[in-house]
Design a protein around this motif. Structure first.
Motif, PDB file in Angstrom:
ATOM      1  N   PHE A 183      -4.423   6.900   0.519  1.00 48.65           N
ATOM      2  CA  PHE A 183      -4.266   7.747   1.701  1.00 48.65           C
ATOM      3  C   PHE A 183      -3.208   7.118   2.612  1.00 48.65           C
ATOM      4  CE2 PHE A 183      -8.402   8.871   0.103  1.00 48.65           C
ATOM      5  CZ  PHE A 183      -8.490  10.240   0.342  1.00 48.65           C
ATOM      6  N   VAL A 184      -2.320   7.958   3.120  1.00 50.33           N
ATOM      7  CA  VAL A 184      -1.235   7.465   3.980  1.00 50.33           C
ATOM      8  C   VAL A 184      -1.132   8.340   5.223  1.00 50.33           C
ATOM      9  CG1 VAL A 184       0.113   6.465   2.096  1.00 50.33           C
ATOM     10  CG2 VAL A 184       0.478   8.854   2.738  1.00 50.33           C
ATOM     11  N   ALA A 185      -0.589   7.760   6.288  1.00 50.06           N
ATOM     12  CA  ALA A 185      -0.311   8.490   7.526  1.00 50.06           C
ATOM     13  C   ALA A 185       1.131   8.223   7.925  1.00 50.06           C
ATOM     14  CB  ALA A 185      -1.245   8.041   8.644  1.00 50.06           C
ATOM     15  N   ASP A 195      -2.142  -1.915  12.653  1.00 50.30           N
ATOM     16  CA  ASP A 195      -3.454  -2.545  12.620  1.00 50.30           C
ATOM     17  C   ASP A 195      -4.530  -1.551  13.067  1.00 50.30           C
ATOM     18  OD1 ASP A 195      -2.490  -5.132  11.873  1.00 50.30           O
ATOM     19  OD2 ASP A 195      -1.748  -5.335  13.930  1.00 50.30           O
ATOM     20  N   GLY A 196      -5.765  -1.931  12.799  1.00 50.97           N
ATOM     21  CA  GLY A 196      -6.885  -1.121  13.259  1.00 50.97           C
ATOM     22  C   GLY A 196      -7.617  -0.450  12.127  1.00 50.97           C
ATOM     23  N   ILE A 274      -0.309   2.782   4.875  1.00 55.47           N
ATOM     24  CA  ILE A 274      -1.370   2.978   3.880  1.00 55.47           C
ATOM     25  C   ILE A 274      -2.703   2.780   4.594  1.00 55.47           C
ATOM     26  CG2 ILE A 274      -2.385   2.151   1.731  1.00 55.47           C
ATOM     27  CD1 ILE A 274       0.403   1.165   0.917  1.00 55.47           C
ATOM     28  N   LEU A 275      -3.514   3.810   4.615  1.00 54.96           N
ATOM     29  CA  LEU A 275      -4.776   3.746   5.348  1.00 54.96           C
ATOM     30  C   LEU A 275      -5.811   2.931   4.570  1.00 54.96           C
ATOM     31  CD1 LEU A 275      -4.989   7.463   6.557  1.00 54.96           C
ATOM     32  CD2 LEU A 275      -4.033   5.476   7.755  1.00 54.96           C
ATOM     33  N   PRO A 276      -6.583   2.110   5.276  1.00 57.76           N
ATOM     34  CA  PRO A 276      -7.587   1.264   4.614  1.00 57.76           C
ATOM     35  C   PRO A 276      -8.830   2.063   4.208  1.00 57.76           C
ATOM     36  CG  PRO A 276      -7.656   0.906   6.980  1.00 57.76           C
ATOM     37  CD  PRO A 276      -6.502   1.834   6.724  1.00 57.76           C
TER      38      PRO A 276
END
Length: 316
Positions: A183-185, A195-196, A274-276
């Motif tokens: 998943f990406v934003a 971060d976050g 890249i979303l964690p």
């Protein structure tokens, strides 16, 4: 301190390819008996090779504990370089064999848009180097279209993202490479900061770029989101164009899914994050499909180049 002369002499005159093959095999198998079996020789013959290396080098390359053999630090250095030398020799063997065979002809292949670009590009370069008299043509499309073209004889090889459960009898399939979708934003998105943490709930009101409705990728994405009680909000985009998706992500307020290798490239440029979140594992395979009853020398060579390119990516 030991003189460096034996080391210099060993690498100038004493080191032989069989030495490298034996040491690399020992690193992989850990026992002289297993290496002897793999090389179809006796155990003393392998022990003799090791003794030759250590005598010529004047240094220990292995240490023994019972039947097990471990490499010393010096042995590990030789093996690390030896693997690379043997890999290049194998590439040279394949290149020379293909050139000697004088492979010609034309290969028609197609791929879905989410195929890892280095895989196809590297395979094409390998193929053209080994068969300079041959040529290639390429089309991009959805998997159902590519398989239809393959079944109707319009393609020799297709590359997709899913293993097909009900393949026509004449078609074959083989996994070339494994790489998950992530998943990406976009960099401008609220989830875009470097971060976050990110929770599934954070995706509820997002604008999405999704694969086309009816595609296996869309079904997998929807199944995953539904399992987390998330559904794509309105105002999204359906697209099968990787170039358009990347461009929209880089400049707009979207989230989407991309192959990990592609996502990493653009994340390093600061265009997206890249979303964690857990990747989409069902889409991780890159698969080759071909007709078993319509093979020819050029097609078989290109398939071999695809396998080699896929193996190289898997090692990385």
């Amino acid at each position: 301190m030991q003189s460096s002369e034996p080391v210099e002499r060993f690498f100038r005159k004493g080191l032989k390819l069989p030495h490298l093959r034996v040491l690399v095999a020992l690193a992989d198998m850990g026992q002289v008996t297993k290496v002897a079996h793999a090389f179809h020789v006796t155990q003393p013959a392998i022990s003799k090779q090791i003794a030759e290396i250590e005598t010529a080098l004047g240094l220990a390359v292995v240490s023994r504990t019972g039947n097990a053999v471990a490499l010393t630090g010096i042995g590990q250095v030789i093996v690390a370089c030896g693997r690379e030398i043997l890999r290049h020799l194998e590439i040279a063997r394949r290149d020379v064999s293909a050139l000697a065979a004088g492979t010609g002809g034309h290969v028609r292949f197609g791929a879905v848009v989410t195929t890892t670009e280095p895989l196809t590009a590297n395979a094409v370069q390998l193929f053209l180097r080994r068969a300079p008299a041959a040529s290639l043509s390429f089309v991009e499309g959805t998997l159902d279209r590519l398989l239809r073209m393959l079944d109707e004889g319009e393609l020799d090889i297709a590359i997709g993202r899913n293993r097909v459960a009900a393949m026509p009898a004449a078609l074959r399939q083989e996994t070339l490479h494994s790489e998950p979708f992530v998943f990406v934003a976009g960099a401008q998105h609220a989830l875009g900061p470097l971060d976050g943490p990110v929770q599934w709930d954070d995706l509820r009101q997002c604008r999405w770029i999704t694969p086309l409705h009816g595609s296996p990728a869309y079904a997998t994405l929807l199944e995953t989101l539904t399992a987390h009680d998330v559904s794509p909000a309105g105002g999204g985009v359906e697209s099968s164009s990787l170039a358009l998706n990347v461009s929209l992500l880089a400049s707009g307020d979207f989230v989407s899914i991309l192959p990990l290798g592609t996502a990493r490239q653009h994340a390093m440029r600061g265009q997206m994050r890249i979303l964690p979140l857990a990747p989409l594992q069902p889409l991780e395979e890159v698969v080759a499909y071909w007709r078993a009853d319509a093979s020819h020398a050029a097609g078989e060579l290109f398939l071999a180049c695809l396998r080699e390119a896929g193996n190289d990516l898997n090692v990385e």
